[in-house]
Design an enzyme around this catalytic site. Structure first.
Site, PDB file in Angstrom:
ATOM      1  N   SER A  37      12.080  15.138  11.451  1.00  0.00           N
ATOM      2  CA  SER A  37      11.496  14.675  12.717  1.00  0.00           C
ATOM      3  C   SER A  37      11.167  15.890  13.570  1.00  0.00           C
ATOM      4  O   SER A  37      11.785  16.949  13.416  1.00  0.00           O
ATOM      5  CB  SER A  37      12.532  13.803  13.443  1.00  0.00           C
ATOM      6  OG  SER A  37      12.189  13.627  14.801  1.00  0.00           O
TER       7      SER A  37
ATOM      8  N   TYR B 174      20.887  12.086  16.937  1.00  0.00           N
ATOM      9  CA  TYR B 174      19.732  12.062  16.025  1.00  0.00           C
ATOM     10  C   TYR B 174      19.152  13.468  15.862  1.00  0.00           C
ATOM     11  O   TYR B 174      18.892  13.921  14.738  1.00  0.00           O
ATOM     12  CB  TYR B 174      18.683  11.094  16.588  1.00  0.00           C
ATOM     13  CG  TYR B 174      17.445  10.919  15.735  1.00  0.00           C
ATOM     14  CD1 TYR B 174      17.508  10.257  14.513  1.00  0.00           C
ATOM     15  CD2 TYR B 174      16.208  11.395  16.165  1.00  0.00           C
ATOM     16  CE1 TYR B 174      16.369  10.074  13.739  1.00  0.00           C
ATOM     17  CE2 TYR B 174      15.070  11.218  15.406  1.00  0.00           C
ATOM     18  CZ  TYR B 174      15.144  10.553  14.190  1.00  0.00           C
ATOM     19  OH  TYR B 174      14.021  10.385  13.423  1.00  0.00           O
TER      20      TYR B 174
HETATM   21  N1  LIG Z   1       9.792   5.899  13.443  1.00  0.00           N
HETATM   22  C1  LIG Z   1       9.792   7.085  14.033  1.00  0.00           C
HETATM   23  O1  LIG Z   1       9.474   7.215  15.244  1.00  0.00           O
HETATM   24  C2  LIG Z   1      10.132   8.315  13.247  1.00  0.00           C
HETATM   25  C3  LIG Z   1       9.761   9.569  13.760  1.00  0.00           C
HETATM   26  C4  LIG Z   1      10.118  10.720  13.081  1.00  0.00           C
HETATM   27  C5  LIG Z   1      10.850  10.607  11.905  1.00  0.00           C
HETATM   28  N2  LIG Z   1      11.197   9.386  11.419  1.00  0.00           N
HETATM   29  C6  LIG Z   1      12.017   9.326  10.220  1.00  0.00           C
HETATM   30  O2  LIG Z   1      11.346   8.592   9.222  1.00  0.00           O
HETATM   31  C7  LIG Z   1      12.301   7.947   8.391  1.00  0.00           C
HETATM   32  C8  LIG Z   1      11.912   6.480   8.214  1.00  0.00           C
HETATM   33  O3  LIG Z   1      11.908   5.861   9.467  1.00  0.00           O
HETATM   34  P1  LIG Z   1      11.140   4.489   9.749  1.00  0.00           P
HETATM   35  O4  LIG Z   1      10.406   4.700  11.008  1.00  0.00           O
HETATM   36  O5  LIG Z   1      10.442   3.998   8.538  1.00  0.00           O
HETATM   37  O6  LIG Z   1      12.396   3.560  10.079  1.00  0.00           O
HETATM   38  P2  LIG Z   1      12.771   2.104   9.565  1.00  0.00           P
HETATM   39  O7  LIG Z   1      11.573   1.232   9.559  1.00  0.00           O
HETATM   40  O8  LIG Z   1      13.939   1.669  10.387  1.00  0.00           O
HETATM   41  O9  LIG Z   1      13.224   2.377   8.061  1.00  0.00           O
HETATM   42  C9  LIG Z   1      14.463   2.954   7.739  1.00  0.00           C
HETATM   43  C10 LIG Z   1      15.013   2.210   6.541  1.00  0.00           C
HETATM   44  O10 LIG Z   1      16.298   2.746   6.209  1.00  0.00           O
HETATM   45  C11 LIG Z   1      17.157   1.630   5.947  1.00  0.00           C
HETATM   46  N3  LIG Z   1      18.570   1.905   6.119  1.00  0.00           N
HETATM   47  C12 LIG Z   1      19.255   2.019   7.295  1.00  0.00           C
HETATM   48  N4  LIG Z   1      20.561   2.169   7.056  1.00  0.00           N
HETATM   49  C13 LIG Z   1      20.712   2.132   5.701  1.00  0.00           C
HETATM   50  C14 LIG Z   1      21.825   2.201   4.849  1.00  0.00           C
HETATM   51  N5  LIG Z   1      23.067   2.339   5.331  1.00  0.00           N
HETATM   52  N6  LIG Z   1      21.628   2.114   3.518  1.00  0.00           N
HETATM   53  C15 LIG Z   1      20.388   1.956   3.013  1.00  0.00           C
HETATM   54  N7  LIG Z   1      19.278   1.881   3.778  1.00  0.00           N
HETATM   55  C16 LIG Z   1      19.445   1.961   5.106  1.00  0.00           C
HETATM   56  C17 LIG Z   1      16.711   0.615   6.969  1.00  0.00           C
HETATM   57  O11 LIG Z   1      17.235  -0.642   6.680  1.00  0.00           O
HETATM   58  P3  LIG Z   1      17.547  -1.680   7.880  1.00  0.00           P
HETATM   59  O12 LIG Z   1      16.208  -2.159   8.359  1.00  0.00           O
HETATM   60  O13 LIG Z   1      18.377  -2.726   7.221  1.00  0.00           O
HETATM   61  O14 LIG Z   1      18.268  -0.923   8.947  1.00  0.00           O
HETATM   62  C18 LIG Z   1      15.208   0.709   6.863  1.00  0.00           C
HETATM   63  O15 LIG Z   1      14.703  -0.106   5.827  1.00  0.00           O
HETATM   64  C19 LIG Z   1      13.666   8.167   9.040  1.00  0.00           C
HETATM   65  O16 LIG Z   1      14.342   9.211   8.385  1.00  0.00           O
HETATM   66  C20 LIG Z   1      13.313   8.571  10.451  1.00  0.00           C
HETATM   67  O17 LIG Z   1      14.298   9.387  11.043  1.00  0.00           O
HETATM   68  C21 LIG Z   1      10.836   8.241  12.054  1.00  0.00           C
END
Ligand SMILES: NC(=O)c1ccc[n+]([C@@H]2O[C@H](COP(=O)([O-])OP(=O)(O)OC[C@H]3O[C@@H](n4cnc5c(N)ncnc54)[C@H](OP(=O)(O)O)[C@@H]3O)[C@@H](O)[C@H]2O)c1
Length: 268
Positions: free
Chosen positions: A141, A154
């Protein structure tokens, strides 16, 4: 890396970025092990990919459960017939004053965002090194380079992931195994809570759509990129923060005050 016929382990495969990334990988001919904790959602994604002629294997696992985490790479390796690529996408955040952070949540954030990718890399590496090829992709991030107020746990976890990626890349130099660290700015997914969306609007924080982020991750894999910072001016601020952090302290001061009210909302 050429993706056709490659075996990929993808965590966070049911999430906003992960599910679209799974589709993009399968569409390019990769065999994808879909890892996430929601078994029903994973099955739907697996079915969708296979209906389009892709190859996918659902591996439901709570990555915060050490026993389940321990078998992920082996299940994927046996199910896919090898491993070429590990993509760590699963992540978790909290947006609140650190003095009122939930200690259990803090531990989960560091565990899932930092320790889990390290442990999966540890499981995958002997196989990648034996093959003398492959790649580990860690999704970080902007907050992994610029410490953001109200996102302390975070930010710390993503700083750690960036450091791990850099150290491991240097350690693996000459082995044929590469490491990519890719840092999106805010992305429109369910990771962000209502309070975060309201804050982002109030401070005019840039937000990308997940399909654009996925296209950047795919491009980074295609060209075996080392570090990728997404979005302008964020990628410039990453450099400025590294060289002149006091300048960034001042630049963010006013914004931090506005963000504070929204961070407190998260406690309600
Ligand atoms: N969205 C943003 O603004 C953003 C910005 C910069 C970087 N990122 C990074 O991008 C990555 C993906 O984020 P995203 O936006 O796609 O978020 P997301 O839609 O919340 O996806 C994250 C996934 O990880 C799963 N997860 C959470 N806890 C878990 C566990 N204990 N075991 C297995 N799976 C688990 C979640 O499941 P649940 O739905 O059941 O929780 C969800 O399916 C992350 O590393 C995040 O830090 C995101």
């Amino acid at each position: 890396m050429k993706l056709e016929g490659k075996s990929v382990i993808l965590t966070g495969a049911a999430g906003g970025i992960g599910a679209m990334l799974a589709e993009a990988l399968a569409a390019r001919g990769a065999r994808v092990a879909l890892v996430d904790r929601n078994a029903g959602a994973l099955e739907e994604i697996q079915e969708r990919l296979m209906n389009r002629g892709g190859q996918a294997l659902a591996i439901p696992a709570d990555l915060l459960d050490p026993a389940q985490l321990a078998t992920v790479v082996e299940q994927a390796r046996l199910g896919l017939g090898g491993i070429d690529l590990l993509i760590n996408v699963a992540g978790l955040l909290s947006f609140r004053p650190f003095a009122e952070e939930d200690p259990a949540l803090l531990e989960r954030i560091v565990q899932l965002n930092l320790i889990t990718p390290m442990l999966l890399a540890r499981q995958a590496l002997p196989h990648l090194l034996k093959a003398g090829s492959g790649r580990i992709v860690n999704v970080g991030s902007t907050f992994g380079s610029i410490g953001f107020a109200w996102f302390s746990a975070y930010s710390a976890s993503k700083f750690g992931l960036r450091g791990f990626s850099e150290a491991l890349r240097r350690e693996l130099d000459g082995t044929g195994v590469g490491v990519t660290y890719i840092a999106p700015r805010a992305v429109r997914t369910k990771l962000n809570t209502g309070a975060i969306y309201r804050m982002a609007e109030a401070v005019k924080m840039n937000m990308d759509e997940p399909d654009w982020v996925v296209a950047q991750i795919m491009a980074a894999i295609d060209r075996d990129a080392k570090d990728v910072y997404l979005g302008f001016p964020e990628k410039l601020f990453v450099r400025i923060n590294a060289l002149l952090p006091r300048l960034v302290d001042s630049a963010l001061r006013q914004q931090n005050r506005v963000m504070a009210a929204f961070a407190r909302e998260s406690l309600r």
